[in-house]
Design a protein around this motif. Structure first.
Motif, PDB file in Angstrom:
ATOM      1  N   ASP A 127       2.746  -9.354  -5.700  1.00 35.38           N
ATOM      2  CA  ASP A 127       2.470  -9.295  -4.273  1.00 35.38           C
ATOM      3  C   ASP A 127       1.143  -9.970  -3.947  1.00 35.38           C
ATOM      4  O   ASP A 127       1.025 -10.689  -2.947  1.00 35.38           O
ATOM      5  CB  ASP A 127       2.453  -7.834  -3.835  1.00 35.38           C
ATOM      6  N   LEU A 130       1.128 -13.972  -3.992  1.00 38.46           N
ATOM      7  CA  LEU A 130       1.739 -14.736  -2.896  1.00 38.46           C
ATOM      8  C   LEU A 130       0.698 -15.348  -1.969  1.00 38.46           C
ATOM      9  O   LEU A 130       0.975 -16.325  -1.271  1.00 38.46           O
ATOM     10  CB  LEU A 130       2.666 -13.820  -2.085  1.00 38.46           C
ATOM     11  N   ARG A 131      -0.524 -14.806  -1.959  1.00 38.33           N
ATOM     12  CA  ARG A 131      -1.527 -15.251  -1.005  1.00 38.33           C
ATOM     13  C   ARG A 131      -2.191 -16.563  -1.396  1.00 38.33           C
ATOM     14  O   ARG A 131      -2.927 -17.141  -0.611  1.00 38.33           O
ATOM     15  CB  ARG A 131      -2.586 -14.153  -0.840  1.00 38.33           C
ATOM     16  N   SER A 134      -0.387 -21.439  -1.232  1.00 44.17           N
ATOM     17  CA  SER A 134      -0.718 -22.672  -0.526  1.00 44.17           C
ATOM     18  C   SER A 134      -1.613 -23.566  -1.362  1.00 44.17           C
ATOM     19  O   SER A 134      -1.685 -24.770  -1.125  1.00 44.17           O
ATOM     20  CB  SER A 134      -1.404 -22.347   0.801  1.00 44.17           C
ATOM     21  N   HIS A 172       7.566 -10.020   1.768  1.00 43.69           N
ATOM     22  CA  HIS A 172       6.479 -10.979   1.955  1.00 43.69           C
ATOM     23  C   HIS A 172       6.916 -12.390   1.588  1.00 43.69           C
ATOM     24  O   HIS A 172       6.485 -13.368   2.222  1.00 43.69           O
ATOM     25  CB  HIS A 172       5.276 -10.568   1.114  1.00 43.69           C
ATOM     26  N   MET A 173       7.762 -12.511   0.574  1.00 44.18           N
ATOM     27  CA  MET A 173       8.255 -13.845   0.196  1.00 44.18           C
ATOM     28  C   MET A 173       9.254 -14.371   1.219  1.00 44.18           C
ATOM     29  O   MET A 173       9.238 -15.551   1.574  1.00 44.18           O
ATOM     30  CB  MET A 173       8.904 -13.783  -1.187  1.00 44.18           C
ATOM     31  N   HIS A 176       7.228 -15.593   4.146  1.00 39.76           N
ATOM     32  CA  HIS A 176       5.989 -16.289   3.802  1.00 39.76           C
ATOM     33  C   HIS A 176       5.681 -17.409   4.788  1.00 39.76           C
ATOM     34  O   HIS A 176       6.585 -18.142   5.222  1.00 39.76           O
ATOM     35  CB  HIS A 176       6.094 -16.861   2.374  1.00 39.76           C
ATOM     36  N   VAL A 181       7.776 -21.876   0.162  1.00 38.02           N
ATOM     37  CA  VAL A 181       7.935 -20.580  -0.506  1.00 38.02           C
ATOM     38  C   VAL A 181       9.144 -19.845   0.063  1.00 38.02           C
ATOM     39  O   VAL A 181       9.960 -19.283  -0.676  1.00 38.02           O
ATOM     40  CB  VAL A 181       6.654 -19.737  -0.324  1.00 38.02           C
ATOM     41  N   LYS A 182       9.267 -19.876   1.403  1.00 40.62           N
ATOM     42  CA  LYS A 182      10.387 -19.193   2.044  1.00 40.62           C
ATOM     43  C   LYS A 182      11.710 -19.802   1.592  1.00 40.62           C
ATOM     44  O   LYS A 182      12.666 -19.084   1.242  1.00 40.62           O
ATOM     45  CB  LYS A 182      10.224 -19.290   3.558  1.00 40.62           C
ATOM     46  N   THR A 185      12.498 -18.850  -1.934  1.00 39.61           N
ATOM     47  CA  THR A 185      12.879 -17.433  -2.018  1.00 39.61           C
ATOM     48  C   THR A 185      14.344 -17.243  -1.614  1.00 39.61           C
ATOM     49  O   THR A 185      15.111 -16.570  -2.313  1.00 39.61           O
ATOM     50  CB  THR A 185      11.967 -16.593  -1.108  1.00 39.61           C
ATOM     51  N   SER A 553       5.335 -10.832   7.565  1.00 37.16           N
ATOM     52  CA  SER A 553       4.640 -12.074   7.240  1.00 37.16           C
ATOM     53  C   SER A 553       3.184 -11.777   6.886  1.00 37.16           C
ATOM     54  O   SER A 553       2.529 -10.977   7.549  1.00 37.16           O
ATOM     55  CB  SER A 553       4.701 -13.026   8.444  1.00 37.16           C
ATOM     56  N   LEU A 556      -2.399 -15.947   5.193  1.00 36.02           N
ATOM     57  CA  LEU A 556      -3.017 -16.617   4.051  1.00 36.02           C
ATOM     58  C   LEU A 556      -4.531 -16.612   4.219  1.00 36.02           C
ATOM     59  O   LEU A 556      -5.038 -16.832   5.319  1.00 36.02           O
ATOM     60  CB  LEU A 556      -2.503 -18.047   3.922  1.00 36.02           C
TER      61      LEU A 556
END
Length: 1777
Positions: A127, A130-131, A134, A172-173, A176, A181-182, A185, A553, A556
């Protein structure tokens, strides 16, 4: 910082890059430390400029620095936060990204590990990872996370917490912000869905593959896919989302029943969203439509209510074809409804064709209520309106009006509560049901207001919405109403609004879709719907919209703009690589290896600049690189650069503020750098470049040893010392002394400067080595250091000679050499380790050289007025001389060396005066400009005056000074403008001068006369003690001391920026005179010639008549001094502007109290206390009187402050960055402890001379409180050995003081001491235990503490015994109560007992400390019952018995050996040991039956019986053994009986039985008592006390009777002549007989003695101070036995005596007589007849009548009441017939 940071680029050579990076690190560390020192964080924004903010920002983003110096990094961030919020925000977000990167790499690493994994930790890492997508875009991470989520939800045993966390990561994914990423996923989710629900699984009979999609089967996940996935603008996302939903909707056959049910359950809350995509032409839309249709088989897809709601919801969809399908489904439902034929309208094609667009309205309703602050309408009014609305008796028109009014009222949400309790909704539903019935036209007018009412109530009540939405009948009812009123737009719109409220309720609650739903139920909120609902439906209402973006969502941390910043991108790139390779070490290894595998983007790859930055910043790799450079170096420059860089690493260690050893020191311990540098240290430098290189290496070694001082490396010290002490060549030591060739090269300035620098660095290295010597404990290293000290001493001696070459005086070199000498000579024994030269010879050479320096540079050049000798030279020279004096005292066997200190001195102006040998060269240094020189030179004086020859020599050297030595030193001491340390040394000199005995009158040929004073007016001269008293009187000595004490300052340091100098306007001031310290030494032109020519003491002090003044007069006034010597040079300070000379009329000894505030340090008061101590010894009465008049004792005691010392110790135990340096705090504590030690010694002397000086209530209580506070200070975490030693020294003196207080005034001081101990009882026990454990390391403290404990307990026991005879109670608390009464103290007492027992049993009998422990143990056992019990458990009784047996055997064996002298000496030691054992047993048995039983079992009596022959030989031993037996037999019948048993043989343990009386200890005691009179009265008394105890035992009385011992009583002689008192022996016999008379058998024994009654009658006529009524008591006891009454009546003398008692003046005699007569007459008729004689009866009647008058209220005193009762009964019995 900014310059060096920005200068690092690839365009520069590597050397410059290293330079810039090292400079950046060191400057940054220094800057941060400087900020922390000068500026609090909260003040940063006020004072720091903008460039500093930029620099701190760059430093905060420097990843290698933050890793290597984390504490510095924290400080940087703190300052940055205050300085620049924008930069701080960037840093925080970058730090979040860095943390996310670490989580990413850790996740990928953990995934690849084999074995069981911590899934919760993995999910949390995922988790966080994921941040940072980018930045790193490592998309393989997504597949792994999805796989883990699937795995977690597949298992039925997964914890809800784990499922929740994994679902959070999945959401979250799916939402995103990064499209890639989305898309990835959704793609991965689709792949898993295909894999689990694909057609290829059809052939498998029972497939559990479908469990893999459970992670998708949750309302939140389906909500995210339905609301945002399908509508995502990116085709990859929406296509995958639709495909996933299609697979799920069509996959019933591929799922197990459990999975399908789970899917439908999760799908129901999302159906309102999904139905918006219903379509007859689209596959997904068609599947969604099928959900609302009835299944062909018996089982429905959706529950009945859900399916009905879905059909009604389709009426709001935008596509007409879908609405048409919905109508068909609803028509089928309505026709099959129960009672459909009785309801309106009838369902047919015509009706349905008209309502396809039924709820497509033009004017939607606004679903909005008011929330007024105050109620406009009263609740009673609402209730009345409601009654009208519901009443059947009211017309419909009125009811409709009431309904409309209620609808208006319900617009205010506060009014809803009123109608809810009135069941409004039930009434509305009743009206609607009535409306759809066949005859419902009647109430149609009420429908519209009722619907409005229902809408408003549901709009404000979410709970009611949920309830009504689950009622199919209500939904069908509303639909029928809309069909009936399909032409009434208002009604249709109201029904449509109600459908919106009821059909979309699931998706209207935002809390249901939050990631972390609250456990608390949400408050009623405004009805709102997701944005996607408005996009897919035609809604007849206006409501608030939500979820325009996904609630899942994440934000970032870094935007694209931030990522473009170079510091940010650099930090992230380095962070990625550090995390990927798991630390700097692995990363650098990978960089250095040839095989480099790249598994991530090229943008993440480290640049050459990054690698270099990491290498340099990472200390371990940087140092390794330096060593590699040294080994591979081809030129001096490279080695110097590497060594310099290593020095910078050491500097960084120090700047980084680490508490322990820094990373550099730790790393160097593990690196083989000795070998790398060894080759440069083993040869002499051949050129200047070699010398420069050696300078750098020596400088580095010096810094390294300094840094490792607290955690020194033994290997390093051994290596350096072995290098310095090599036999063949010793280059480093040799370089200290220039060779002849080197001396000739001194014309080359550059080479000379380099060589001087080299010598400077070498000297610094040697000084550091010497300082490290204090910490070394290794034996080999210590021996090497000892040898090094002496070798260095010899080299420095050579340097001193070279420095003194006639062609050049090198002051810097001289100063350096002397400083090195000062450091060296500070260590005791520095001269004693040379194999070739004797220690004293080295000392003499040193003395010669140092005196030559003093002579050449100081004395012969007129002191500090003309000398050009540097300040450091003077200071170091005199310091060396001070150290040298101590070394010569230690090394010389006699004081003959004192003459070596003498110098021939004369005067340049008066050459005819012969030269003198003496110490006069020392005196000018006492008034040097520099206070440190004054302090050290006076210290040298105090060192030399510890010997009598030194005192005499110094006194002779001061003959030419007015006042002589005594006046000079007293003046310095009392000069209150002088610094305390200087005055302290003057006090020490005075103290030493007082040690030598001095006469009271002039004695010829006497070497020491003491002070000498002369009064010119009277011509009187005094020497010795009278002169001393006169000097002190005229100097106002004690008044000055009073002021000194009042100005004591106890703080650590003090800054007075507003200080004022002396008055500078004095006439005749001569500032230039201050520089001429030599002038004071110069002899005056004329000297008084009338002193005794035989006196070798100091010159006399002239005493003039004192002048009257309101202020203190000058100490001594004299007119004999020439003007040149009239100024008081002793006020000279270190600064010229702070002092002025005295007026001409003041003598050199005048020291009036200055008006400016000068503070005094505790160290001066310490010396003053010691001085007063010596004065008390010399002149006790005079000194005590002066102390009392000046109130000095009270003032000195008031300074003692335990709280201050406790605070300082707490600072040392928990040092904070803001705390002052530990060395300063330690020094402060040491000075305070030194003062307390001196004060305690002074107070002890006062107690011995005149106790009243100390024994004062207002002084004692605070003093004792402070003493106990200091004794209980916890020093557990204090590491400094000197400080601990100071504590031990002070505690020793404080214990001695407390012991002296108890000895001298125990009754007064004991309560205060006990109360103070009780307040800190736990700490007190800890302190005693600690001190008792120091017998090996600090025997003085061990002895003092246990002696104090012993005296304390003894004094309390004495007080307790004295208080027994008094009515007043003992003070509270007592030591006994503290030890025994509270349960909390039991463990502490046991610990104390254990420690003392160990001290006693763990030492040999010859150890004098064993006796100390024994005394403490005896006292403890005497006072504490718990201690006795614990001693019993610890087998003390058994051990003592075994010891006594062993002593008996040893004595018997030794008696058979020849050699009486040696035997006698040995016996003395054994007897002492036996005495201690018996005393311990005595105190252990005292009033303790349990211990007595143990002693009985251990055969105490037989052992004593076997020792009896030896006991008889020693009276003290006999006394102790009898005391032991007295304690043993008191109130212990079994113990008494044991004395009657016989003991067979030398081993009494073999048999203890009743046997022949000739062989028992009882007979031995009787035999001892029969020897009348005994020479020792104490033994005699103890024997009879023992017999008195034994007389209470039946067995013992039998032995006494059979032994005819009582016959001895009859031979006692009565007093003759005028003596009216019985002898002590007689009293002892009477006490014994009294105890015997307590039993009838004993009474018979007494009566059988012929003439005993007559003798007792005669004895009753005599008196005794303490026991006057003993014979009377014996008669009293005998009268109570019926068998004895005839014998008593037969003796007329006894009856007469008893009757006479009634007329006695003694009330006790009256009571005893009356009680005896009543006992005699009771139940004995003959006695009545005998006692009715007139004389007896008269006495009884008179006594009775007198008693009734005297004691009218007899009940108040039981004894008086008993007396009256006796007389009353006597009267009655005598009057009866």
């Amino acid at each position: 910082m900014c310059y060096h940071k920005s200068s690092i680029s690839l365009e520069q050579p590597e050397v410059m890059l290293v330079h810039h990076r090292m400079a950046f690190i060191s400057i940054s560390l220094f800057a941060v430390r400087l900020l922390q020192t000068l500026l609090p964080v909260e003040k940063a924004s006020e004072f720091l400029p903008e460039p500093m903010s930029t620099a701190l920002f760059l430093l905060s983003l420097d990843m290698p620095v933050s890793l290597e110096y984390p504490n510095i990094h924290e400080a940087v961030v703190a300052y940055l936060e205050q300085l620049n919020s924008e930069n701080y925000s960037i840093y925080k977000r970058t730090a979040e990204a860095v943390y996310s990167i670490e989580c990413t790499c850790n996740f990928l690493s953990d995934i690849e590990k084999e074995g069981e994994k911590n899934l919760l930790e993995l999910v949390e890492l995922a988790d966080q990872a994921l941040r940072s997508f980018s930045y790193h875009q490592h998309f393989s991470l997504i597949k792994e996370i999805i796989s883990i989520c699937s795995k977690i939800w597949k298992s039925a045993q997964a914890s809800p917490l784990l499922q929740g966390e994994s679902q959070k990561a999945l959401l979250h994914m799916l939402s995103h912000p990064l499209p890639q990423v989305k898309a990835e996923t959704y793609h991965c989710c689709l792949e898993i869905t295909k894999e689990c629900l694909g057609v290829h699984n059809v052939t498998k009979s029972v497939s559990s593959l479908c469990n893999g999609i459970h992670f998708l089967l949750h309302p939140k996940v389906l909500y995210e896919i339905s609301v945002f996935g399908i509508q995502d603008p990116k085709s990859e996302v929406n296509t995958a989302a639709k495909a996933i939903l299609l697979y799920l909707l069509q996959g019933r056959l591929m799922m197990t029943a459990l999975t399908w049910n789970k899917f439908i359950e999760s799908l129901c809350p999302v159906i309102p969203i999904l139905q918006g995509y219903a379509d007859t032409e689209d596959p997904l839309g068609n599947c969604i439509l099928l959900l609302s249709k009835a299944s062909s088989d018996t089982e429905e897809i959706l529950p009945c209510t859900t399916r009905l709601k879905s059909m009604l919801r389709l009426l709001l969809v935008k596509k007409p074809s879908v609405r048409s399908q919905a109508l068909k489904l609803l028509a089928l439902h309505l026709t099959s409804e129960e009672g459909a034929d009785t309801k309106r309208p009838l369902i047919d094609a015509r009706v349905l064709s008209r309502v396809t667009n039924l709820f497509i309205v033009k004017k939607p309703i606004e679903l909005k209520l008011d929330d007024r602050r105050e109620l406009v309408i009263k609740s009673e009014t609402v209730e009345k309106v409601y009654e009208i609305f519901t009443s059947d008796d009211v017309d419909l028109v009125l009811r409709k009006s009431a309904a409309e009014q209620l609808a208006v009222i319900m617009q205010d949400i506060k009014m809803h509560a009123v109608v809810k309790k009135l069941c409004l909704i039930d009434k509305i539903i009743e009206y609607l049901n009535e409306c759809v019935s066949q005859d419902g036209q009647v109430v149609e007018c009420l429908v519209q207001p009722c619907l409005t009412l229902l809408r408003k109530v549901l709009c404000g009540d979410p709970v009611m919405r949920v309830s009504l939405s689950q009622q199919p009948s209500l939904l069908t009812l509303l639909f029928r109403v809309s069909l009936i009123f399909h032409e009434d737009c208002t009604v249709v719109t109201e029904v449509g609004a109600l459908f919106c409220l009821l059909l979309f309720d699931e998706v209207s609650r935002m809390d249901m879709w939050s990631v972390n739903p609250s456990n608390k139920p949400s408050l009623p909120s405004v009805f709102s719907l997701p944005v996607s609902v408005f996009r897919r439906y035609h809604l007849p209402v206006h409501v608030i919209r939500h979820h325009a973006v996904s609630p899942y969502s994440i934000v970032l941390p870094l935007s694209a703009d931030c990522l473009d910043l170079k510091p940010v991108s650099d930090m992230l790139r380095i962070a990625w690589n550090l995390s990927w390779y798991h630390g700097s070490d692995n990363l650098l290894k990978q960089m250095n290896s040839e095989s480099k595998t790249q598994e991530f983007l090229d943008a993440l790859k480290l640049s050459t600049e990054d690698v270099l930055t990491l290498k340099i910043t990472h200390m371990a790799s940087g140092l390794q690189d330096c060593l590699h450079s040294i080994v591979q170096a081809a030129a001096h420059r490279e080695v110097r650069a590497a060594v310099t860089r290593m020095s910078f690493y050491l500097l960084n260690d120090r700047l980084s503020l680490t508490g322990g050893p820094g990373p550099c020191g730790v790393t160097l311990k593990s690196l083989a750098w000795h070998t790398a540098l060894n080759r440069f240290l083993q040869v002499l430098p051949a050129c200047t470049e070699d010398e420069k290189l050696l300078i750098d290496i020596v400088h580095f070694l010096n810094k390294l040893i300094k840094e490792q001082r607290k955690n020194y490396s033994l290997e390093l010290l051994n290596w350096i010392l072995e290098l310095l002490l090599r036999h063949n060549a010793n280059p480093l030591l040799d370089l200290l002394v220039l060779t002849e060739s080197q001396a000739r090269e001194e014309t080359d300035d550059i080479r000379t400067a380099v060589r001087q620098q080299l010598q400077k660095e070498l000297m610094a290295l040697f000084d550091t080595l010497l300082l490290n010597f204090m910490e070394v404990t290794d034996r080999k290293c210590s021996e090497l250091l000892y040898v090094f000290q002496t070798q260095l001493a010899l080299k420095l001696l050579q340097c001193l000679k070279v420095t003194d070459a006639p062609h050049f005086y090198g002051l810097p070199s001289l100063e350096r050499t002397l400083r090195g000498m000062a450091n060296l000579t500070a260590f005791p024994g520095w001269s004693s380790h040379s194999p070739l030269t004797e220690p004293l010879d080295i000392c003499v050479k040193y003395l010669s050289g140092l005196l030559e320096v003093i002579t050449s540079f100081y004395v012969e050049r007129g002191g500090n007025a003309m000398s050009f000798m540097g300040k450091g030279v003077t200071k170091s020279t005199i310091l060396c001389l001070l150290h040298l004096s101590h070394e010569m005292m230690a090394q010389a066997g006699s004081s003959e060396w004192m003459s070596l200190w003498f110098l021939p001195l004369g005067s340049h102006s008066e050459e005819h005066i012969p030269t003198q040998q003496g110490l006069a060269w020392l005196i000018p240094l006492w008034v040097d400009r520099d206070p440190e020189v004054r302090f050290t030179s006076l210290g040298l004086g105090s060192a030399l005056t510890t010997l009598e020859t030194g005192c005499v020599a110094l006194a002779n050297s001061c003959q030419n000074i007015s006042g002589g030595l005594w006046g000079t030193v007293v003046n310095i001491l009392l000069d209150q403008s002088e610094c305390s340390m200087v005055r302290r040394e003057a006090a020490f000199i005075l103290q030493n001068l007082l040690v030598i005995p001095m006469p009271t009158e002039i004695i010829k040929d006497y070497t020491w006369q003491g002070p000498c004073v002369h009064d010119e007016d009277s011509g009187l001269s005094l020497i010795g003690k009278p002169a001393l008293q006169a000097l002190l009187y005229h100097c106002h000595f004690y008044e000055h001391l009073n002021q000194m004490v009042k100005r004591c300052y106890l703080g650590r340091c003090m800054f007075d920026l507003n200080f004022s100098a002396f008055d500078r306007n004095l006439e005749g001031s001569d500032l230039n005179g201050l520089d001429d310290s030599f002038k004071f030494w110069r002899a005056p032109s004329r000297i008084c010639q009338d002193r005794d020519p035989s006196s070798l003491s100091t010159s006399e002090t002239t005493v003039a008549p004192s002048l009257e003044s309101t202020e203190f007069q000058p100490l001594v006034q004299s007119t004999t001094l020439v003007p040149e010597a009239s100024h008081d040079q002793f006020v000279v300070q270190g600064h010229q502007e702070s002092a002025s000379p005295r007026p001409p009329q003041d003598s050199s000894l005048s020291a009036p109290l200055p008006k400016l505030c000068v503070f005094v340090a505790p160290s001066l008061l310490s010396a003053t206390c010691s001085l007063l101590d010596n004065l008390l010894a010399i002149a006790p009465r005079d000194t005590a009187k002066a102390l009392r008049q000046a109130h000095l004792i009270e003032l000195l005691c008031s300074i003692a402050d335990a709280t201050l010392i406790q605070t300082c110790v707490q600072e040392l135990r928990a040092l904070l960055p803001s705390s002052p340096p530990a060395e300063h705090t330690q020094a402060q504590v040491c000075f305070l402890l030194e003062y307390l030690s001196s004060l305690s010694r002074l107070l002890q002397s006062c107690l011995l001379v005149e106790p009243d000086l100390v024994i004062q209530d207002e002084l004692m209580k605070p003093l004792i409180t402070n003493i106990i506070g200091i004794l209980t200070i916890c020093t557990k975490d204090v590491l400094d050995k000197e400080l601990i030693s100071a504590f031990y020294h002070t505690w020793t003196h404080l214990f001695n003081l407390l012991a002296t207080l108890l000895r001298k005034a125990g009754a007064v001081t004991l309560p205060s001491i006990t109360v103070a101990l009780a307040k800190h009882w736990t700490a007190v026990i800890d302190m005693f235990c600690k001190c008792a454990g120091l017998s090996a390391t600090c025997p003085a403290l061990y002895t003092a503490s246990l002696q104090f404990l012993s005296i304390l307990l003894t004094e309390e026991a004495k007080g307790h015994l004295q208080a027994k005879s008094k009515t007043n109670l003992c003070h509270s608390p007592t030591m006994a109560s503290l030890l025994d009464e509270t349960q909390e103290n039991q463990k502490s007492l046991e610990r104390l007992s254990d420690v003392i027992l160990q001290c006693y049993e763990g030492k040999s009998s010859k150890d004098i400390l064993k006796r100390v422990a024994a005394n403490a143990l005896m006292s403890l056992l005497a006072v504490s019952r718990r201690a006795q019990k614990h001693a019993l458990k610890a087998n003390l009784i058994d051990n003592c018995m075994e010891q006594m047996k062993h002593i008996n055997a040893q004595l018997n064996l030794d008696s058979l050996r020849p050699g009486k002298a040696a035997l006698k000496k040995k016996e003395d030691g054994v007897i002492k040991e036996l005495s201690i054992a018996m005393q311990l047993l005595r105190n252990c048995l005292y009033q303790n039956e349990e211990c007595k039983e143990a002693a009985l079992e251990a055969h105490l009596v037989p052992v004593l019986h076997s020792l009896w022959p030896w006991i008889l030989m020693d009276d003290s031993l006999m006394q102790i053994s009898l005391q032991l037996l007295c304690v043993y037999t008191a109130n212990f019948p079994n113990g008494c009986s044991s004395l009657c048993w016989s003991s067979c043989g030398q081993h009494p343990v073999q048999a203890t039985h009743r046997g022949a009386l000739s062989n028992s200890l009882m007979l031995c005691v009787l035999k001892l008592a029969s020897q009348m009179p005994l020479e020792n009265n104490t033994v005699q008394q103890m024997v009879f006390m023992l017999l008195s105890n034994l007389a209470l035992s039946h067995d013992c009385k039998g032995v006494i009777q059979k032994s005819n011992f009582l016959q001895n009583f009859l031979s006692l002689a009565l007093p003759k002549g005028g003596n009216k008192h019985l002898s002590n022996l007689t009293i002892l016999w009477l006490k014994l007989l009294l105890n015997i008379s307590f039993g009838e058998d004993g009474q018979q024994m007494i009566l059988r003695l012929d003439g005993c009654l007559d003798l007792l009658t005669e004895m009753s006529k005599y008196k005794h101070k303490r026991s006057p009524l003993l014979p009377l008591l014996i008669f009293h006891n005998i009268c109570f036995s019926p068998a004895n009454k005839p014998k008593i009546l037969a003796n007329a003398k006894v009856i007469t005596m008893l009757a006479a008692c009634l007329e006695s003046e003694n009330q006790n005699a009256q009571r005893i007589g009356a009680a005896a007569l009543w006992a005699l007459i009771y139940n004995y008729q003959k006695a009545k007849t005998a006692l009715k004689s007139p004389s007896v009866k008269r006495r009884v009647d008179e006594a009775y009548s007198l008693a009734k008058k005297t004691f009218p209220d007899s009940e108040a005193n039981p004894l008086n009441a008993y007396y009256l009762k006796c007389l009353e009964n006597l009267v009655q019995l005598l009057n009866s017939s």
